[in-house]
Design an enzyme around this catalytic site. Structure first.
Site, short mmCIF file in Angstrom:
data_model
loop_
_atom_site.label_atom_id
_atom_site.label_comp_id
_atom_site.label_asym_id
_atom_site.label_seq_id
_atom_site.Cartn_x
_atom_site.Cartn_y
_atom_site.Cartn_z
N GLU A 140 0.81 -1.22 0.00
CA GLU A 140 0.00 0.00 0.00
C GLU A 140 0.85 1.27 0.00
O GLU A 140 0.36 2.36 0.27
CB GLU A 140 -0.95 -0.03 1.20
CG GLU A 140 -1.90 -1.22 1.21
CD GLU A 140 -3.13 -1.04 0.31
OE1 GLU A 140 -3.73 0.04 0.32
OE2 GLU A 140 -3.49 -2.01 -0.41
N CYS A 169 -3.15 11.28 3.71
CA CYS A 169 -3.42 10.36 2.58
C CYS A 169 -3.22 11.07 1.25
O CYS A 169 -2.90 10.44 0.25
CB CYS A 169 -4.87 9.90 2.59
SG CYS A 169 -5.34 8.93 4.01
N HIS A 176 -4.66 1.50 7.25
CA HIS A 176 -3.26 1.82 6.95
C HIS A 176 -2.61 2.33 8.23
O HIS A 176 -3.28 2.94 9.07
CB HIS A 176 -3.14 2.94 5.90
CG HIS A 176 -3.56 2.55 4.51
ND1 HIS A 176 -4.35 3.36 3.73
CD2 HIS A 176 -3.27 1.46 3.76
CE1 HIS A 176 -4.54 2.78 2.55
NE2 HIS A 176 -3.90 1.63 2.55
O1 SUG Z 1 -7.87 2.91 -0.14
N1 SUG Z 1 -10.69 5.02 -0.02
C1 SUG Z 1 -9.24 4.85 0.07
C2 SUG Z 1 -8.68 5.78 1.12
C3 SUG Z 1 -7.18 5.77 1.13
C4 SUG Z 1 -6.62 6.50 2.28
N2 SUG Z 1 -5.21 6.48 2.23
C5 SUG Z 1 -4.38 6.44 3.31
N3 SUG Z 1 -4.80 6.14 4.49
N4 SUG Z 1 -3.14 6.67 3.08
C6 SUG Z 1 -8.87 3.40 0.38
O2 SUG Z 1 -9.60 2.77 1.17
C7 SUG Z 1 -12.87 4.67 -1.00
C8 SUG Z 1 -13.50 4.80 -2.38
C9 SUG Z 1 -14.98 4.63 -2.35
O3 SUG Z 1 -15.50 3.94 -1.48
O4 SUG Z 1 -15.67 5.19 -3.25
C10 SUG Z 1 -11.37 4.51 -1.05
O5 SUG Z 1 -10.83 3.94 -1.97
#
Ligand code: SUG
Length: 446
Positions: free
Chosen positions: A176, A370, A252
């Site tokens: 990730e 993020c 994460h």
């Molecule tokens: O991978 N949300 C992302 C959020 C990423 C956050 N990144 C960090 N913590 N670095 C994920 O879960 C949701 C998309 C949706 O549900 O439409 C999404 O992909």
């Protein structure tokens, strides 16, 4: 000799299809906002305002472009055929969940774009990039190819920059990116400690693992990245995330810990073996004193940490101590707001807090941290970066006008099948590659 270096932040520009599709099991915000109406224009402007605020404070701020979405090549690879319009219609009718996945604007969360190791840590003294395969979620697993092209177009000089392909896209090597990677150091230009945090061991089924939600990162993936980047045992630490935290929605590590320089701010439930992790960091920190700031569950319960995204903050060096850039939600959760006041009043390294409104992204589980990829660059490397993506007042104005011109202010799931939306996206992105001087990185441009 130590070279002068700075930390630059490359934020993901929010794409024109930003929407709430509930795609991320294990990410509480994504699930709770499924099918809500989104506002892509506001989302992109919020992201740009954050970039501008940090650029105005003197930080080196870069921009990473959104990807082409809906991604027609993926739909075609899955057997939908005919004209673009027919492909969209057929996917909407027979596989709406697949259409939603290939339409996500998830590349905005560039903390997941790649893992980056600064030249001071790498055996060959070059900056190493490995795009994350993001294999745990289908909608994110399609990001790494174009992410790799964008990174190569920005960090193009092979004298300074090395680009590795993503790891094999299977669960054993689920990666990730920087969301599970923190670098601690005394000065950015000196060798530091790279802390790799994983959720599970892939080849050791006996090892503890979360029960409710998936662990997205494996130890084996983290080890592979460290090898590829030419890091040694003396500057790496591998730490397992507490499975209880993953099961509480900490998908994460950057939802439960943040580090910068010699400072690590973390929740007591962040790591499975906290004592060993801290001891190893201290041992490898090349003379610097680790400032470990532990937040207890009594101060901030785990669920408050998750709902406020306290730890998904940017921790930055400031002129008089460190600055913590937090999402607005932190001031809406009583325990967290109280904690922040105590933190800056204490004698510690974090001396100020700034609140940013990134609500559109937060509703999908993406806070300030993020939205950015950190890249430590010494002066020579900084000059070698494609300057088209570095945020100046002029670029900020151009991107704001570009968003105002091309983005919708309302998007719901049914809109994803609209062929007009696809055309709007392609037109916008074609213009964007010109503005950012990236060349043809998108499939539709090749
Ligand atoms: O991978 N949300 C992302 C959020 C990423 C956050 N990144 C960090 N913590 N670095 C994920 O879960 C949701 C998309 C949706 O549900 O439409 C999404 O992909």
């Amino acid at each position: 000799m130590t070279k002068h270096a700075v930390e630059s932040n490359f934020d993901g520009l929010v794409g024109p299809t930003h929407n709430y599709a509930g795609l991320s099991w294990g990410n509480v915000a994504s699930k709770s906002n499924v099918n809500a109406e989104s506002n892509p224009k506001q989302a992109a402007l919020q992201g740009l305002a954050k970039m501008k605020a940090l650029a105005d404070r003197g930080y080196t701020q870069g921009v990473l472009p959104p990807h082409e979405r809906p991604h027609l090549p993926t739909l075609r690879a899955l057997g939908f055929d005919g004209s673009d319009e027919q492909v969209l219609q057929s996917a909407a009718k027979h596989a709406p969940a697949v259409l939603a996945a290939v339409s996500s604007a998830s590349t905005m969360w560039t903390a997941n774009a790649a893992t980056v190791s600064p030249s001071a840590d790498a055996a060959d003294h070059r900056v190493h990039f490995t795009p994350a395969n993001l294999s745990a979620k289908f909608h994110r697993s399609i990001e790494h190819v174009v992410t790799g092209r964008a990174l190569k177009a920005i960090f193009c000089d092979e004298q300074y920059f090395v680009h590795h392909p993503a790891l094999p896209s299977v669960s054993h090597f689920g990666d990730e990116g920087a969301a599970n990677h923190t670098r601690l150091c005394s000065h950015y230009g000196e060798p530091g400690v790279e802390l790799f945090v994983y959720g599970q061991e892939a080849f050791n089924q006996q090892a503890s693992a979360p029960r409710k939600y998936p662990a997205r990162q494996t130890l084996e993936a983290s080890q592979a990245i460290a090898r590829l980047h030419g890091l040694s045992g003396r500057n790496t630490v591998f730490a397992q995330q507490n499975p209880a935290a993953i099961d509480a929605g900490v998908f994460h590590n950057d939802v439960i810990a943040v580090g910068n320089g010699n400072c690590l701010l973390y929740h007591e439930l962040a790591f499975l073996d906290e004592a060993r992790v801290l001891a190893e960091i201290r041992e490898r920190l090349h003379g610097a004193e680790l400032e470990a700031i532990k937040v207890t569950a009594a101060q901030v319960p785990l669920e408050d940490a998750v709902s406020s995204y306290l730890f998904n903050s940017q921790l930055l060096n400031g002129p008089d101590g460190m600055l913590l850039v937090v999402p607005g939600e932190c001031r809406e959760v009583a325990s967290v707001s109280r904690y922040l006041d105590e933190l800056v009043a204490s004698d510690g390294p974090i001396t100020s807090v700034e609140v940013m409104d990134v609500k559109q992204s937060m509703r999908n589980g993406g806070g300030p941290a993020c939205l950015r990829l950190r890249v430590v660059l010494n002066d020579e490397e900084r000059h070698a970066v494609n300057q088209g993506v570095i945020l100046t007042d002029e670029l900020y104005q151009r991107l704001t006008t570009w968003v105002e011109t091309h983005y919708r202010d309302r998007l719901v799931q049914q809109d994803l099948a609209d062929p007009k939306l696809l055309n709007e996206v392609r037109q916008a992105l074609d213009e964007l590659t010109g503005i950012l001087q990236l060349g043809p990185i998108y499939d539709f441009q090749r």
